[in-house]
Design an enzyme around this catalytic site. Sequence first.
Site, PDB file in Angstrom:
ATOM      1  CD  GLU A  89      47.532  40.602 -52.213  1.00  0.00           C
ATOM      2  OE1 GLU A  89      47.277  39.539 -53.206  1.00  0.00           O
ATOM      3  OE2 GLU A  89      46.655  41.583 -51.933  1.00  0.00           O
ATOM      4  CD  GLU A 144      44.258  36.438 -51.857  1.00  0.00           C
ATOM      5  OE1 GLU A 144      44.427  36.676 -52.707  1.00  0.00           O
ATOM      6  OE2 GLU A 144      44.933  37.299 -50.387  1.00  0.00           O
TER       7      GLU A 144
END
Length: 728
Positions: free
Chosen positions: A185, A254
């Site tokens: 991320e 995710e």
Amino acid sequence: MGLNFREKAWILLGILCCSSLICSVKAIVTYDRKAVIINGQRRILLSGSIHYPRSTPEMWPDLIQKAKDGGLDVIQTYVFWNGHEPSPGQYYFEDRYDLVKFIKVVQQAGLYVHLRIGPYVCAEWNFGGFPVWLKYVPGMVFRTDNEPFKAAMQKFTEKIVRMMKEEKLFETQGGPIILSQIENEYGPIEWEIGAPGKAYTKWVAEMAQGLSTGVPWIMCKQDDAPNSIINTCNGFYCENFKPNSDNKPKMWTENWTGWFTEFGGAVPYRPAEDIALSVARFIQNGGSFINYYMYHGGTNFDRTAGEFIATSYDYDAPLDEYGLPREPKYSHLKRLHKVIKLCEPALVSADPTVTSLGDKQEAHVFKSKSSCAAFLSNYNTSSAARVLFGGSTYDLPPWSVSILPDCKTEYYNTAKVQVRTSSIHMKMVPTNTPFSWGSYNEEIPSANDNGTFSQDGLVEQISITRDKTDYFWYLTDITISPDEKFLTGEDPLLTIGSAGHALHVFVNGQLAGTAYGSLEKPKLTFSQKIKLHAGVNKLALLSTAAGLPNVGVHYETWNTGVLGPVTLNGVNSGTWDMTKWKWSYKIGTKGEALSVHTLAGSSTVEWKEGSLVAKKQPLTWYKSTFDSPTGNEPLALDMNTMGKGQMWINGQNIGRHWPAYTARGKCERCSYAGTFTEKKCLSNCGEASQRWYHVPRSWLKPTNNLVIVLEEWGGEPNGISLVKRTAK
């Protein structure tokens, strides 16, 4: 007699399932714009996150088997740097941190592995997975074009890849690892720090590729990932995500099955209907890899939780914290996975044709020479819809997708749950295990005690403790002249500024008050009038860390502890600024130094028993023993009568307890329909954020198990009980 479509489909599904078991054979892993390709075959891959340190090795086989039974192809995990390298160059890969063993258990179950090396993990894990010692490497700047950081992260990444190669765990070696992830991320961080971030992204991608793992690398939430790296999506919904190149597959690393619980926060949950809808929408828009984060969340044992993160990392996952199926989510998704596999031949062979069926309804049809699959969607959040498709009518509930593996028969609708939750509701049941508590009161230190050091001004907590303990004492003396007017009038006001996370203030050995922050506002201010007498007064501030932050920029600048200002208002001269006074400091508690949480250490102190046991007293250690209950149901400690502290079973830390921190928020009736956020569906408002704390069965002996509780605030130990998690 000929087989009908349904019979043929289930035979095909069986063949696909059998093929997924062949993980010990060397295979080539590549990809194109449609999917990950294993041995020349495009695959729709269903994955679930299970983090090995958040469960015990004894739990791993059952967790992974249940994931397989639930229809998963892949197990995804981070690699936890701070667990594996607690000191520079000193590595640990045992017990819950036995990464190789975990991957081999996955392989034995016939599943693949997606290894997220990072080595930054976020994950609501202490310091985002970074070792704290990294912060004190000279010149260190985290996650940017910084030579000390790049050298350290490259060394650890190479260490992990080398281990995997030595154990032949990559798919090209006959192992189960089909994908690896570098960084995590990073896109939002790169955007914030600019050019150095872009340079770091380029460097880290080239470094990873140079390790020659033989399997694709991915970067999540990284829109500018280089051509050699697949960029992927994280979020509650990812149907509109597109990779940054036409030759990369659409992957979702995710899909948040719920959300984490923070101390002081309500417990979030995500309806099964909505998560099923999110998966169907992603697949109907060309997605080919989906990972549930989390499939099993587990427990933040020891002091591994991030800042203000609860010990439970249940995450409302399909397998709950204890490893039991959460219904209806587990079974509802299991049915979805079976139907997606029936559609797989069409999904990997064709692009969808999208047709409007109404104002908020549409059909996504995948058709090849030999197969056809259709997804009929109703995006209306309040009204059902009857649609005409292929000459037949279909009834679609609000906010749902129906799946037709043969373009004719509805096999599944995301809003039609066939499992009755009332029949399998899980609850905590007392085991009636007796406890007989003893207590030991922690001594409040003074500025001149042994084991202290002194200097002018306030020091940052973690720079001294190096996160070896939650506890750090700030000690000084306040000398009051007999002519101070407040001695016969109003008490002076003590004000203390702290970077977090909790603070206990003792004046002359007595608790004067407590203050604490929150995940949203970790900094705190203690401001309270205190009783002082003429002469020397002993001020002792116990600063308590509640995990270190796990997300953000510039980790090297983050601080914890009492940094000031510290003032005393109401003296004759007005206000004393105590910030730059001479302070003494002490690391940890006496009980920690004596290891009273262990069998040997507990015998070195005198425990009060019977009517002398301290109750509702701050800084008190409690000790008891118990025999293991019969059966195999998961166990937990009910800590609802306690305040804040830590717990140990047979010397192993089961985590921080903080039931006195009640949950904020409004818990209202929650509909599955409509866009989900982490604040939409909440439970436990006005109650403890976490009441029960997992006690792994594998940590117990048949008899005479030692339980130790360090209680910071004060509680009623006789209210502690051992419970089992079981079906109602």
